[in-house]
Design a protein around this motif. Structure first.
Motif, PDB file in Angstrom:
ATOM      1  N   CYS A  38      10.615   0.031  -9.982  1.00  0.00           N
ATOM      2  CA  CYS A  38       9.774  -1.083  -9.676  1.00  0.00           C
ATOM      3  C   CYS A  38       8.376  -0.300  -8.663  1.00  0.00           C
ATOM      4  O   CYS A  38       7.704  -0.635  -8.837  1.00  0.00           O
ATOM      5  CB  CYS A  38      10.238  -2.859  -8.986  1.00  0.00           C
ATOM      6  N   LEU A  39       9.597   0.128  -8.026  1.00  0.00           N
ATOM      7  CA  LEU A  39       9.022   0.772  -6.624  1.00  0.00           C
ATOM      8  C   LEU A  39       7.848   2.587  -7.227  1.00  0.00           C
ATOM      9  O   LEU A  39       6.961   2.529  -7.147  1.00  0.00           O
ATOM     10  CB  LEU A  39       9.411   1.533  -5.528  1.00  0.00           C
TER      11      LEU A  39
ATOM     12  N   ASP B  14       8.321   1.557   3.593  1.00  0.00           N
ATOM     13  CA  ASP B  14       9.530   1.037   3.543  1.00  0.00           C
ATOM     14  C   ASP B  14      11.009   0.409   3.327  1.00  0.00           C
ATOM     15  O   ASP B  14      11.345  -0.037   3.441  1.00  0.00           O
ATOM     16  CB  ASP B  14       8.807  -0.609   5.042  1.00  0.00           C
ATOM     17  N   LYS B  15      10.162   0.304   2.010  1.00  0.00           N
ATOM     18  CA  LYS B  15      10.781  -0.315   0.840  1.00  0.00           C
ATOM     19  C   LYS B  15      11.580   0.806   0.205  1.00  0.00           C
ATOM     20  O   LYS B  15      12.817   0.208   0.311  1.00  0.00           O
ATOM     21  CB  LYS B  15       9.832  -0.500  -0.080  1.00  0.00           C
TER      22      LYS B  15
ATOM     23  N   SER C  57       0.701  -1.045   0.580  1.00  0.00           N
ATOM     24  CA  SER C  57      -0.077  -0.511  -0.152  1.00  0.00           C
ATOM     25  C   SER C  57       0.948   1.177  -0.053  1.00  0.00           C
ATOM     26  O   SER C  57       1.944   1.619  -0.059  1.00  0.00           O
ATOM     27  CB  SER C  57      -1.053  -0.379   1.311  1.00  0.00           C
ATOM     28  N   ALA C  58       0.070   2.183   0.101  1.00  0.00           N
ATOM     29  CA  ALA C  58       1.051   3.479  -0.133  1.00  0.00           C
ATOM     30  C   ALA C  58       1.709   4.153   1.226  1.00  0.00           C
ATOM     31  O   ALA C  58       2.548   3.975   1.578  1.00  0.00           O
ATOM     32  CB  ALA C  58       0.158   4.794  -0.055  1.00  0.00           C
TER      33      ALA C  58
ATOM     34  N   LEU D 270       2.560   4.078  -9.757  1.00  0.00           N
ATOM     35  CA  LEU D 270       1.651   4.512 -10.897  1.00  0.00           C
ATOM     36  C   LEU D 270       0.368   3.979 -10.403  1.00  0.00           C
ATOM     37  O   LEU D 270      -1.480   4.071 -10.741  1.00  0.00           O
ATOM     38  CB  LEU D 270       2.553   3.886 -11.853  1.00  0.00           C
ATOM     39  N   GLN D 271       0.536   2.956 -10.220  1.00  0.00           N
ATOM     40  CA  GLN D 271      -0.958   1.632  -9.979  1.00  0.00           C
ATOM     41  C   GLN D 271      -1.638   1.745  -8.854  1.00  0.00           C
ATOM     42  O   GLN D 271      -3.134   1.564  -8.945  1.00  0.00           O
ATOM     43  CB  GLN D 271      -0.089  -0.165  -9.781  1.00  0.00           C
ATOM     44  N   LEU D 272      -0.844   2.095  -7.588  1.00  0.00           N
ATOM     45  CA  LEU D 272      -1.796   2.743  -6.347  1.00  0.00           C
ATOM     46  C   LEU D 272      -2.684   4.008  -6.933  1.00  0.00           C
ATOM     47  O   LEU D 272      -3.813   4.511  -6.296  1.00  0.00           O
ATOM     48  CB  LEU D 272      -0.722   2.485  -5.105  1.00  0.00           C
ATOM     49  N   GLN D 273      -1.740   5.103  -7.335  1.00  0.00           N
ATOM     50  CA  GLN D 273      -2.712   6.303  -7.264  1.00  0.00           C
ATOM     51  C   GLN D 273      -2.955   7.015  -6.346  1.00  0.00           C
ATOM     52  O   GLN D 273      -4.072   6.821  -5.736  1.00  0.00           O
ATOM     53  CB  GLN D 273      -3.594   6.331  -8.021  1.00  0.00           C
TER      54      GLN D 273
END
Length: 116
Positions: free
Chosen positions: A47-48, A24-25, A18-19, A53-56
């Protein structure tokens, strides 16, 4: 996009983020870059970015990524996302102050070596 989805880091670390858990990553990042090596493996940073972009996420979340001072790669991740998705006025407003940030950033080159 296909190379990122095929990357081991994406499959093992980015699934289900999630956002908030993405922070942490991003804090654990050690460099920025696009793809590297003979197989043109996507960097963890890329990747992040795709995950964001997917989570918006909400605009306020990205602004908080940018405003924090402790983690330079989290700040860069937020700035990159904002640059890709925001209106020009927002980009100018939030990213211009980052020009004063003089910390060095480690960049992975396409051959897999690093530079500052």
């Amino acid at each position: 996009k296909n190379r990122i989805h095929a990357a081991r880091y994406w499959k093992e670390q980015c699934f289900g983020l999630s956002a908030e858990s993405l922070i942490d990553k991003a804090v654990a990042l050690e460099c920025v870059g696009g793809t590297y090596g003979g197989a043109q493996t996507p960097s963890r940073f890329m990747c992040l970015v795709l995950k964001l972009l997917q989570l918006q996420p909400e605009h306020e979340i990205i602004v908080e990524y940018i405003k924090q001072d402790d983690f330079k790669y989290l700040r860069l991740l937020g700035a990159t996302y904002l640059r890709l998705t925001a209106a020009p006025k927002q980009i100018y407003t939030y990213l211009e102050p980052l020009l004063a940030d003089s910390r060095k950033v480690r960049i992975v080159r396409t051959d897999g070596t690093y530079e500052l």
